[in-house]
Design an enzyme around this catalytic site. Sequence first.
Site, PDB file in Angstrom:
ATOM      1  N   THR A   1      12.134 -10.399  -8.020  1.00  0.00           N
ATOM      2  CA  THR A   1      10.867 -10.635  -8.699  1.00  0.00           C
ATOM      3  C   THR A   1      11.120 -11.569  -9.874  1.00  0.00           C
ATOM      4  O   THR A   1      12.099 -11.387 -10.595  1.00  0.00           O
ATOM      5  CB  THR A   1      10.306  -9.313  -9.276  1.00  0.00           C
ATOM      6  OG1 THR A   1      10.174  -8.380  -8.217  1.00  0.00           O
ATOM      7  CG2 THR A   1       8.964  -9.520  -9.957  1.00  0.00           C
TER       8      THR A   1
ATOM      9  N   VAL B   1       3.349  -2.503  -1.002  1.00  0.00           N
ATOM     10  CA  VAL B   1       3.114  -3.344  -2.184  1.00  0.00           C
ATOM     11  C   VAL B   1       3.667  -2.597  -3.394  1.00  0.00           C
ATOM     12  O   VAL B   1       3.472  -1.385  -3.530  1.00  0.00           O
ATOM     13  CB  VAL B   1       1.603  -3.625  -2.362  1.00  0.00           C
ATOM     14  CG1 VAL B   1       1.344  -4.392  -3.662  1.00  0.00           C
ATOM     15  CG2 VAL B   1       1.068  -4.416  -1.175  1.00  0.00           C
TER      16      VAL B   1
ATOM     17  N   GLY C   1      11.988  -4.838 -10.971  1.00  0.00           N
ATOM     18  CA  GLY C   1      12.825  -3.726 -10.510  1.00  0.00           C
ATOM     19  C   GLY C   1      12.057  -2.870  -9.517  1.00  0.00           C
ATOM     20  O   GLY C   1      11.221  -3.381  -8.767  1.00  0.00           O
TER      21      GLY C   1
HETATM   22  N1  GLY Z   1       9.139  -5.172  -8.572  1.00  0.00           N
HETATM   23  C1  GLY Z   1       8.867  -5.712  -7.326  1.00  0.00           C
HETATM   24  C2  GLY Z   1       8.562  -4.729  -6.293  1.00  0.00           C
HETATM   25  O1  GLY Z   1       9.066  -3.619  -6.326  1.00  0.00           O
HETATM   26  O2  GLY Z   1       7.803  -5.047  -5.408  1.00  0.00           O
END
Ligand code: GLY
Length: 286
Positions: free
Chosen positions: A151, A179, A202
């Site tokens: 991310t 998601v 994370g």
């Molecule tokens: N932080 C990105 C996800 O877990 O989708």
Amino acid sequence: MTTILSTWKEPGEVAIRAAWKKRDTGGGLVDALEAGLAAAELDPNLIMIGLGSLPNAEGDLELDASIMRGSDYLCGAVCAVRNIVPVISLARKVMEDTPHVMIAGEQARRYAIEQGFEPRQTLTGEVIARWEEWRESPERIKVYEHTHSDTVTMLGLSEGKMVAASSTSGLPFKQPGRVGDSPIFGAGIYADDEVGSAGATGNGEELWKAVASFRAVEFMRQGMSPQVACERVIEHMIRRQPRAQELPCVVFAMSRDGEIGAATTKDQFDLWICQDGEFEMKTFVA
Ligand code: GLY
């Protein structure tokens, strides 16, 4: 003074340099953060976000992105979008050209095509090979543990105005349709010009349960510095969410006067900072 923040060493550097270039040539903060995330998404050599990032369990790449303006909470997000990049530009379209906050899945892909995005193959040979290796692996879960910088989340500040944005491929080899926090306002990003902004990266499930970005901004509203606010969010997660230490959960924040903080539940976290074209990377340790 313009301050831009971007997560993780490698993709963060691509994103922050592209964002500053846009800003330095007259772009607004929204333009700058969009340009930064789009540059990282479109770089096929970064196995992190966008083109050439790791697919879901069935070998399909599903992308999420979000963007939010702190002056009036205008925001837009897309989730579980296939075959469209950069999804941050699609999230911006949702923000600016629709009355909605989020468009999901196949409908987001169709909306993108209506808006002139060309559908394309987003997998590279390299990530197909990694997916095949994962699929054959008897210890699949271990692969998850070694990949957490999938991310890129950015915050921008100029003259008291704030923008937050994020783009992700989500957890590698995730269940199709899953998601995480990144496109969810309050979880993956939040911006409020009255106080400051915050972002997360994370383990998206745990960060979402904690409403981590909103919580950090609200702690700043109560008078905490960004550093203390982030530490309080992480302390709360460790106390209330035992799984928050299985994979790193990171929160970072910037106050409306430009003070910066970050904290993580595990390991370490790299944050790029650009102040009017001066670049620096800081490492925060759990
Ligand atoms: N932080 C990105 C996800 O877990 O989708």
